[in-house]
Design an enzyme around this catalytic site. Structure first.
Site, mmCIF file in Angstrom:
data_model
loop_
_atom_site.group_PDB
_atom_site.id
_atom_site.type_symbol
_atom_site.label_atom_id
_atom_site.label_comp_id
_atom_site.label_asym_id
_atom_site.label_seq_id
_atom_site.Cartn_x
_atom_site.Cartn_y
_atom_site.Cartn_z
ATOM 1 C CG HIS A 236 54.638 47.430 7.343
ATOM 2 N ND1 HIS A 236 55.463 47.607 6.265
ATOM 3 C CD2 HIS A 236 53.832 46.386 7.023
ATOM 4 C CE1 HIS A 236 55.166 46.725 5.323
ATOM 5 N NE2 HIS A 236 54.180 45.965 5.759
HETATM 6 C C1 BDR Z 1 50.756 49.608 6.511
HETATM 7 O O1 BDR Z 1 49.479 49.279 6.000
HETATM 8 C C2 BDR Z 1 48.782 48.481 6.913
HETATM 9 O O2 BDR Z 1 48.201 47.385 6.264
HETATM 10 C C3 BDR Z 1 49.751 48.079 8.001
HETATM 11 O O3 BDR Z 1 49.105 48.000 9.258
HETATM 12 C C4 BDR Z 1 50.784 49.171 7.971
HETATM 13 O O4 BDR Z 1 50.412 50.249 8.794
HETATM 14 C C5 BDR Z 1 51.815 48.969 5.640
HETATM 15 O O5 BDR Z 1 51.701 49.419 4.326
#
Ligand code: BDR
Ligand code: CA
Length: 315
Positions: A236
């Site tokens: 992400h």
């Molecule tokens: C986001 O949530 C976190 O767990 C990850 O680092 C990312 O920023 C994804 O939903």
């Protein structure tokens, strides 16, 4: 070629760590601010220091908010492991934080650095506090990109994505106060997956950053397989970095986005207004976000992998 000037607010986190490594190569990364999120602030800050060290560059780390504005502290250790970086053994950290004032650092940099691109890939607590302290922050930035939210898609609940769900009040302030947010949400980040062959490229390259990224990916691939049943892991936050530095690899649409704060089943949802025209054919709302929807998956992945391998070559 002039590199874009970047400041990253984050909660490392496996994908935050990969994002930071890529950003150190693809931008002039002038600082890292940390926030409570995937794991507590002590861990996210320690992890940020370790990743900054692995870049081989002198990147200051400023500690930020230890808890959300109003919501209780929650974490994502079921995804990122008990320290936030999976089971990866990180080298001993030799540096220490430049300050405990992430908000002050963000505001100082926004005031003094031209064309700064702020990228927030954790809960938006620090950014909301910065906006409360100085509402002119948006005018002082060259760009603002977040990893967070999704149009009708969640990962913590059916409707809420982790970064927005973890501090919905902060996210609401950010979408209210910024005239334009580039929203790299689950719509697009679930389309950009790193697979074993990408991990192998990093592993075979063998430098400090590439080996660290390969180790982090091992853990992320196992978690993605168990949790989502996929053979690839979303990265992400690294997708958000690439969206900031290579927007041509992404496509999206402009919408008004607000954050649901009260819904029984929908607290933390980014409500994306997709109406066209509205009931009587008039404009329904003014856009405050570019909601990214799709990406050239392989080019985004290659940009991340190539950047991390190149980072080691330049160290
Ligand atoms: C986001 O949530 C976190 O767990 C990850 O680092 C990312 O920023 C994804 O939903
Ligand atoms: Ca994150």
């Amino acid at each position: 070629m002039t590199l874009p000037t970047l400041l990253i607010d984050c909660d490392p986190g496996l994908d935050d760590a990969i994002a930071l490594l890529a950003a150190a190569q693809l931008g002039n990364l002038i600082g890292i601010t940390t926030v409570n999120g995937n794991i507590g602030i002590e861990h996210t800050t320690h992890n940020a220091l370790a990743i900054a060290q692995a870049t081989g560059q002198d990147i200051p780390v400023h500690r930020g908010a230890a808890r959300p504005l109003i919501a209780p502290v929650m974490d994502a250790s079921y995804v990122h492991g008990p320290t936030g970086l999976g089971n990866v053994t990180i080298p001993e950290v030799t540096g220490s934080v430049a300050s405990d004032d992430a908000v002050g650092f963000i505001l100082d940099m926004a005031r003094t650095v031209d064309d700064l691109h702020l990228i927030a890939v954790g809960p938006l607590t620090n950014i909301a506090l910065a906006l409360r302290q100085d509402p002119t922050l948006p005018d002082r930035l060259g760009g603002f990109t977040i990893m967070g939210g999704g149009a009708h898609v969640g990962n913590v609940t059916a409707t809420a994505e982790f970064n927005v769900w973890a501090d919905p009040e902060a996210a609401a302030i950010v979408f209210e106060d910024f005239p334009m947010v580039t929203m790299v949400g689950l719509d697009v980040t679930h389309r950009v997956l790193m697979r074993t062959n990408d991990r192998n490229r990093l592993r075979d390259a063998g430098g400090t950053a590439a080996t660290l990224a390969a180790d982090l990916l091992d853990y992320a691939l196992e978690r993605a397989g168990s949790i989502r049943g996929t053979d690839g892991a979303p990265i992400h936050d690294a997708s958000a970095v690439i969206a900031a530095v290579a927007p041509e690899l992404f496509s999206g649409t402009h919408h008004r986005v607000v954050v649901e704060l009260a819904g029984t089943h929908t607290r933390g949802m980014t409500v994306v207004d997709e109406r066209i025209g509205g009931r009587d054919g008039h404009e329904t709302s003014t856009a405050n976000a570019l909601v990214l929807r799709d990406a050239n998956e392989q080019e985004v992945i290659d940009a991340v992998v190539d950047a991390i391998i190149e980072l080691d070559r330049n160290a």
